[in-house]
Design a protein around this motif. Structure first.
Motif, PDB file in Angstrom:
ATOM      1  N   GLY A  83       3.153  -4.802   2.847  1.00 18.59           N
ATOM      2  CA  GLY A  83       4.029  -3.701   3.232  1.00 18.59           C
ATOM      3  C   GLY A  83       3.337  -2.375   2.991  1.00 18.59           C
ATOM      4  N   ILE A  84       3.799  -1.334   3.686  1.00 19.58           N
ATOM      5  CA  ILE A  84       3.191  -0.009   3.538  1.00 19.58           C
ATOM      6  C   ILE A  84       4.279   1.033   3.281  1.00 19.58           C
ATOM      7  N   VAL A  85       4.070   1.828   2.223  1.00 15.73           N
ATOM      8  CA  VAL A  85       4.951   2.931   1.850  1.00 15.73           C
ATOM      9  C   VAL A  85       4.201   4.238   2.065  1.00 15.73           C
ATOM     10  N   VAL A  86       4.901   5.243   2.570  1.00 21.06           N
ATOM     11  CA  VAL A  86       4.332   6.582   2.702  1.00 21.06           C
ATOM     12  C   VAL A  86       5.086   7.506   1.755  1.00 21.06           C
ATOM     13  N   TYR A  87       4.352   8.341   1.032  1.00 19.68           N
ATOM     14  CA  TYR A  87       4.981   9.339   0.167  1.00 19.68           C
ATOM     15  C   TYR A  87       4.249  10.664   0.345  1.00 19.68           C
ATOM     16  N   GLY A  88       4.905  11.748  -0.053  1.00 19.43           N
ATOM     17  CA  GLY A  88       4.274  13.069   0.061  1.00 19.43           C
ATOM     18  C   GLY A  88       4.379  13.693   1.433  1.00 19.43           C
ATOM     19  N   HIS A  89       5.112  13.075   2.362  1.00 22.81           N
ATOM     20  CA  HIS A  89       5.299  13.601   3.708  1.00 22.81           C
ATOM     21  C   HIS A  89       6.183  14.836   3.650  1.00 22.81           C
ATOM     22  N   SER A  90       6.142  15.676   4.680  1.00 28.84           N
ATOM     23  CA  SER A  90       6.960  16.890   4.686  1.00 28.84           C
ATOM     24  C   SER A  90       8.447  16.573   4.809  1.00 28.84           C
ATOM     25  N   LEU A  91       8.793  15.443   5.408  1.00 24.00           N
ATOM     26  CA  LEU A  91      10.194  15.066   5.553  1.00 24.00           C
ATOM     27  C   LEU A  91      10.765  14.665   4.197  1.00 24.00           C
ATOM     28  N   GLY A  92      11.974  15.117   3.906  1.00 25.78           N
ATOM     29  CA  GLY A  92      12.642  14.716   2.673  1.00 25.78           C
ATOM     30  C   GLY A  92      11.936  15.157   1.407  1.00 25.78           C
ATOM     31  N   ASP A  93      11.256  16.294   1.466  1.00 24.42           N
ATOM     32  CA  ASP A  93      10.544  16.811   0.284  1.00 24.42           C
ATOM     33  C   ASP A  93       9.604  15.785  -0.327  1.00 24.42           C
ATOM     34  N   GLY A  94       8.966  15.008   0.510  1.00 26.37           N
ATOM     35  CA  GLY A  94       7.963  14.063   0.031  1.00 26.37           C
ATOM     36  C   GLY A  94       8.504  12.745  -0.451  1.00 26.37           C
ATOM     37  N   ALA A  95       9.810  12.500  -0.264  1.00 22.29           N
ATOM     38  CA  ALA A  95      10.401  11.245  -0.741  1.00 22.29           C
ATOM     39  C   ALA A  95       9.718  10.057  -0.066  1.00 22.29           C
TER      40      ALA A  95
ATOM     41  N   VAL B  16       1.263   8.391  11.526  1.00 23.59           N
ATOM     42  CA  VAL B  16       1.698   9.278  10.441  1.00 23.59           C
ATOM     43  C   VAL B  16       0.994  10.633  10.551  1.00 23.59           C
ATOM     44  N   ASN B  17       1.794  11.694  10.500  1.00 22.52           N
ATOM     45  CA  ASN B  17       1.262  13.049  10.512  1.00 22.52           C
ATOM     46  C   ASN B  17       1.204  13.550   9.070  1.00 22.52           C
ATOM     47  N   CYS B  18       0.021  13.768   8.556  1.00 19.27           N
ATOM     48  CA  CYS B  18      -0.146  14.192   7.157  1.00 19.27           C
ATOM     49  C   CYS B  18       0.080  15.691   7.053  1.00 19.27           C
ATOM     50  N   ASP B  19       1.254  16.072   6.539  1.00 16.53           N
ATOM     51  CA  ASP B  19       1.592  17.498   6.520  1.00 16.53           C
ATOM     52  C   ASP B  19       2.455  17.895   5.319  1.00 16.53           C
ATOM     53  N   GLY B  20       2.500  17.053   4.302  1.00 14.01           N
ATOM     54  CA  GLY B  20       3.379  17.343   3.164  1.00 14.01           C
ATOM     55  C   GLY B  20       2.671  18.064   2.033  1.00 14.01           C
ATOM     56  N   VAL B  21       3.450  18.351   0.975  1.00 14.44           N
ATOM     57  CA  VAL B  21       2.898  19.006  -0.202  1.00 14.44           C
ATOM     58  C   VAL B  21       3.217  18.276  -1.490  1.00 14.44           C
ATOM     59  N   TYR B  22       4.301  17.541  -1.518  1.00 10.40           N
ATOM     60  CA  TYR B  22       4.724  16.860  -2.741  1.00 10.40           C
ATOM     61  C   TYR B  22       4.038  15.502  -2.849  1.00 10.40           C
ATOM     62  N   GLU B  23       3.449  15.224  -4.003  1.00 16.39           N
ATOM     63  CA  GLU B  23       2.702  13.973  -4.169  1.00 16.39           C
ATOM     64  C   GLU B  23       3.157  13.300  -5.461  1.00 16.39           C
TER      65      GLU B  23
ATOM     66  N   LEU C 107       0.856  -1.176   0.000  1.00 16.36           N
ATOM     67  CA  LEU C 107       0.000   0.000   0.000  1.00 16.36           C
ATOM     68  C   LEU C 107       0.895   1.230   0.000  1.00 16.36           C
ATOM     69  N   ALA C 108       0.777   2.101  -0.996  1.00 12.40           N
ATOM     70  CA  ALA C 108       1.524   3.361  -1.061  1.00 12.40           C
ATOM     71  C   ALA C 108       0.545   4.490  -0.765  1.00 12.40           C
ATOM     72  N   LEU C 109       0.749   5.186   0.345  1.00 14.70           N
ATOM     73  CA  LEU C 109      -0.229   6.139   0.855  1.00 14.70           C
ATOM     74  C   LEU C 109       0.317   7.563   0.833  1.00 14.70           C
ATOM     75  N   ASP C 110      -0.471   8.463   0.302  1.00 20.56           N
ATOM     76  CA  ASP C 110      -0.138   9.886   0.203  1.00 20.56           C
ATOM     77  C   ASP C 110      -0.310  10.546   1.574  1.00 20.56           C
ATOM     78  N   ALA C 111       0.788  11.128   2.108  1.00 19.58           N
ATOM     79  CA  ALA C 111       0.745  11.760   3.425  1.00 19.58           C
ATOM     80  C   ALA C 111       0.789  13.278   3.331  1.00 19.58           C
ATOM     81  N   SER C 112       0.256  13.829   2.250  1.00 23.62           N
ATOM     82  CA  SER C 112       0.191  15.288   2.156  1.00 23.62           C
ATOM     83  C   SER C 112      -0.898  15.813   3.090  1.00 23.62           C
ATOM     84  N   GLY C 113      -0.983  17.117   3.199  1.00 24.37           N
ATOM     85  CA  GLY C 113      -1.793  17.734   4.237  1.00 24.37           C
ATOM     86  C   GLY C 113      -3.261  17.384   4.270  1.00 24.37           C
ATOM     87  N   SER C 114      -3.821  16.967   3.155  1.00 24.42           N
ATOM     88  CA  SER C 114      -5.272  16.738   3.099  1.00 24.42           C
ATOM     89  C   SER C 114      -5.673  15.283   3.315  1.00 24.42           C
TER      90      SER C 114
END
Length: 196
Positions: A51-63, A84-91, A10-17
């Motif tokens: 397995g679970i992947v997080v992307y779009g997080h504020s850490l590491g410019d969303g890496a 997980v704290n959803c606070d990123g911008v890059y998706e 599962l690859a999950l978007d952790a941007s702010g919304s």
């Protein structure tokens, strides 16, 4: 790992919304793992890992990064998802798919009785970042990995089109108060059918 019959990432978007997505995933993990536990190969219980992947997080410019390795430990996975704290911008969907393909020990055996599936969930344009998602989808197909997309919001033609490139389905998750991710009948049939 390499000898699993069924592998799901599962690859999950952790941007702010995306807080509601993580809540829904945490609440739905038990159903997903129960469904996967019903998979059989030639009449025998299948070896399964998630397995679970997080992307779009504020850490590491969303890496993208690994939230959980391949596992079926429900409580640990649920706790990790809830943390997980959803606070990123890059998706960057292409980068997330590429990371999942390269990071996890996908089964390399050449036989038909394998199910390797990646679900990527998010709510912005699929075509962002430096990794071309079309190339990532092609790499997934070469490895026999099905890529399904989950657009969080209204049905989205771009996300459905991306799923077709990955040999999967374009699904939709409604981001409302009652939303929960469900293992729908189509997916359930795919996951629990006898794998010959």
């Amino acid at each position: 790992g390499y000898n699993d019959d069924v592998q799901v990432v599962l690859a999950l978007d952790a941007s702010g919304s995306m807080d509601r997505l993580f809540l829904a995933v945490a609440n739905s993990l038990e159903e997903l793992l129960r469904t996967l536990g019903e998979c059989r190969v030639n009449g025998q219980t299948a070896s399964v890992n998630v397995g679970i992947v997080v992307y779009g997080h504020s850490l590491g410019d969303g890496a993208p990064y690994e939230l959980t390795p391949f596992s079926l430990e429900l409580e640990k996975m649920r706790d990790k998802v809830r943390s997980v704290n959803c606070d990123g911008v890059y998706e960057n969907c292409g980068e997330a798919i590429d990371f999942a393909l390269k990071h996890y020990p996908w089964n390399k055996r050449k036989r038909r009785q394998l199910l390797k599936v990646l679900f990527i969930a998010g709510n912005e344009s699929f075509d962002q970042g430096s990794v071309n998602y079309r190339d990532a989808m092609a790499a997934a197909r070469e490895q026999g990995i099905i890529v399904n997309t989950i657009h969080c919001g209204e049905p989205n033609a771009e996300w459905r089109s991306a799923a077709r490139l990955g040999g999967g389905e374009g699904l939709t998750f409604a981001m409302d108060e009652s939303a929960s991710l469900e293992v729908n009948d189509t997916l359930r049939g795919e996951l629990i059918e006898e794998l010959y």
